[in-house]
Enzyme design. Structure first.
Site, PDB file in Angstrom:
ATOM      1  CB  THR A   1       2.289  -4.989   0.999  1.00 23.13           C
ATOM      2  OG1 THR A   1       2.704  -5.653  -0.184  1.00 23.13           O
ATOM      3  CG2 THR A   1       1.105  -4.106   0.720  1.00 23.13           C
TER       4      THR A   1
ATOM      5  N   GLY B   1       1.047  -8.742   3.157  1.00 26.36           N
ATOM      6  CA  GLY B   1       1.149 -10.190   3.310  1.00 26.36           C
ATOM      7  C   GLY B   1       0.895 -10.983   2.050  1.00 26.36           C
TER       8      GLY B   1
HETATM    9  O1  DON Z   1      -0.640  -6.749  -4.818  1.00 22.54           O
HETATM   10  C1  DON Z   1      -0.357  -7.796  -4.251  1.00 22.54           C
HETATM   11  O2  DON Z   1      -1.166  -8.639  -3.959  1.00 22.54           O
HETATM   12  C2  DON Z   1       1.079  -8.025  -3.837  1.00 22.54           C
HETATM   13  N1  DON Z   1       1.961  -7.299  -4.695  1.00 22.54           N
HETATM   14  C3  DON Z   1       1.230  -7.641  -2.421  1.00 22.54           C
HETATM   15  C4  DON Z   1       2.604  -7.892  -1.924  1.00 22.54           C
HETATM   16  C5  DON Z   1       2.713  -7.948  -0.478  1.00 22.54           C
HETATM   17  O3  DON Z   1       1.763  -7.895   0.241  1.00 22.54           O
HETATM   18  C6  DON Z   1       4.100  -8.072   0.019  1.00 22.54           C
HETATM   19  N2  DON Z   1       4.104  -8.574   1.303  1.00 22.54           N
HETATM   20  N3  DON Z   1       4.225  -9.723   1.516  1.00 22.54           N
END
Ligand code: DON
Length: 589
Positions: free
Chosen positions: A400, A492
């Protein structure tokens, strides 16, 4: 000459005013110049000197942008220099990251924006993906009723209706100063003329080749054997951005781009239709504001769990003398772990999209509720998490991305945006050259079955048409004695909330300089699995042994988070800190 004078006039007004001005006033004043500039031939370099310099710690007098890529931070700064405010810069950075950081930057995903205006008012924008109209509760279950992880994590069925473009249009329309098209312009330039790949990006792309081939029937712009410094050109993406530049919402959710998305869906068993795209709307929501000592923490409400869980964590630790106990001391780690265990258990049970499920927000963030939840806290012993078995937290790359911005007037913007895991569903829209998210995996495919991040859920986060999947993204802005103090956030997955929490208390309680608060190793507990995950040597061997004796299970893992933070000093100076865990970089004035 007339244009230059107009620009000078507009900029003088913007820089001289301490009070926020009506967006429309300034928009008119600068419009003429910007339109002319955006139509002018490109003279700015598309690939500044390579290798790029990354500023991990930067002091600024007036404004600051911290993002995951030096080119994106530069784009943000360019917009601020042109008289854009922090919201404009954020919009431009979102588009720039979609080009220069395809692993997480996106137009095929979604995110959240938290805004604090210079006058102290605040709001949040939810441009999270939505479940398509044809989605249903059991869509990822096989005939035996078991969840099939592959279906929600990869390929066409994993894709939620993208919200990023609608979000950026909304943000600019409500709170921006510059014309929307001028904010898309720098990204068209980067996509069309290309930019140089950093070593990390080249490696990351090389590592994904099999997946790109498996989930695409065409050759994507990401196919190839990449090395540091290679120029990557994304011509189809440049055309999509051009259509967004020309036609705004319809440039993405209608016309040729929508046709290409729907055709891509049909070719791979996806379910997003023209109607899904046309109906997408970003939503303004009241932030979760929590008080912690002399601080106000402004963060994201549902469909993110971030603001609520962050508030719960702060409430749970508030009665304890953590600053006395010290940074990463056994007592601190134990307390924080126990707080996290309880807050993440609540997340699994009570949190989902509040447009569809009644999330008991007020109760969860009350201080008395935190006291009750901590009533069985034993300072000497770990409380065991429930016996429900949860899967392993997968070590998917952390993709992300977060960016933090403060402008000359003192407006602050905190944005976290994502495709979910690295390169999302791995599906690139044929003819449109952008990646689609795999956000559907953030729903609870089946009660108690862990998602990609080991998070479990139930009814609150079950799949329903048009519902938004629960997120952990926690873009946050913090005030100290009611003045702007910190802008912070991180990627994360499930660890996002604890990384934001730790960064804040590292400064506020443990007195660390921002640099150390961001760069030092972190630790994380999320109720299930019942383990403290530690990054590298976050905890010494000796301390680890003590914690294990208290009943904690400890597991080492890779990076936890990539925090981008700005600290605002009482004299107005700004310190931007970009994480050392990536190519992240600060740019400032
Ligand atoms: O929205 C969320 O919580 C997840 N889709 C976030 C994904 C993310 O942080 C990817 N990195 N590890």
């Amino acid at each position: 000459m007339k244009n230059k004078l107009t620009l000078l006039f507009a900029l003088t007004l913007i820089f001289a005013c301490n009070v926020p001005r009506q967006a429309t006033d300034i928009k008119e004043e600068v419009k003429e110049v910007i339109v002319e500039e955006t139509n002018a031939p490109d003279v700015s370099s598309t690939s500044p000197d390579f290798p790029f310099t990354t500023n991990k710690v930067l002091m600024g007098e007036k404004a600051m942008v911290v993002s995951a890529h030096p080119l994106a931070s530069e784009v943000g700064l360019e917009i601020l220099r042109k008289g854009g405010n922090a919201v404009d810069a954020a919009v431009a950075v979102q588009f720039a990251l979609a080009v220069v950081y395809p692993a997480a930057g996106n137009i095929g995903g979604g995110g959240f924006m938290v805004i604090r205006h210079a006058d102290g008012t605040n709001t949040t924008l939810d441009y999270r993906e939505k479940a398509p109209l044809a989605a249903h509760r059991d869509m990822y279950l096989d005939k035996k009723g078991d969840a099939v992880a592959e279906l929600s994590r990869r390929g066409h069925l994993a894709v939620g209706v993208p919200g990023a473009v609608a979000g950026m249009i909304q943000a600019n329309a409500q709170h921006g100063l510059l014309p929307f098209a001028s904010l898309v312009k720098p990204s068209i330039r980067l996509a069309k003329h290309g930019f140089a790949l950093t070593e990390r990006e080249a490696k990351r792309l090389n590592g994904q080749q099999e997946e790109f081939t498996k989930y695409n029937s065409h050759t994507t712009p990401y196919h190839g054997t990449w090395k540091t410094g290679d120029i990557i050109v994304q011509a189809d993406l440049a055309d999509v951005l051009q259509r967004i530049y020309d036609n705004g919402f319809d440039g993405f959710y209608g016309g040729k781009t929508a046709d290409l998305i729907v055709a891509e869906m049909k070719s791979g068993g996806g379910i997003i239709t023209h109607e899904d795209l046309k109906k997408y709307k970003a939503v303004w929501r009241e932030p979760i504001v929590s008080e912690y000592k002399e601080y106000n923490i402004i963060s994201m409400p549902p469909p993110s769990s971030g603001g609520i869980v962050l508030s719960q964590l702060l409430n749970m630790i508030e009665p304890y003398p953590v600053s006395e106990w010290g940074f990463q001391s056994t007592k601190s780690v134990h307390l924080i772990t126990e707080a996290e265990r309880r807050a993440y258990a609540d997340r699994a049970e009570h949190m989902g999209d509040s447009d569809f499920y009644e999330v008991p927000v007020n109760q969860l963030i009350e201080k008395e509720y935190a006291t009750k939840r901590m009533a069985n806290f034993d300072p000497k012993k770990a409380t065991l998490s429930s016996a429900i078995s949860a899967g392993k937290v997968l070590e998917e790359s952390e993709e992300t991305t977060h960016f933090s911005i403060v402008d000359v007037q003192g407006n602050a913007v905190s944005v976290t945006t994502t495709l979910n895991s690295g390169y999302g569903s791995k599906v690139v829209v044929k003819g449109a050259g952008f990646l689609l998210n795999n956000e559907m995996d953030d729903f609870s495919a089946k009660p108690g079955v862990p998602n990609l991040f080991g998070l479990v859920g139930g009814e609150a986060n079950a799949i329903e048409p048009e519902k938004r999947m629960l997120s952990s993204m926690t873009p946050t802005i913090i005030e100290k004695n009611n003045e702007l103090y910190m802008v912070v956030g991180t990627p994360g997955g499930s660890t996002i909330i604890t990384s934001v929490f730790q960064t804040f208390i590292n400064v506020a309680e443990y007195g660390l300089p921002l640099k150390d608060a961001v760069h030092n190793p972190r630790f994380h507990h999320q109720w299930l699995p019942d383990k403290i995950f530690i990054e590298n040597d976050a905890i010494s061997q000796e301390e680890r042994a003590t914690l294990e004796k208290m009943g904690h299970q400890i597991e080492k893992r890779g990076y936890i988070g990539r925090v981008e933070a700005i600290l605002i000093y009482p004299d107005g100076k700004l310190e931007g800190v970009a994480d050392i865990r990536g190519d992240d970089s600060a740019a400032g004035l």
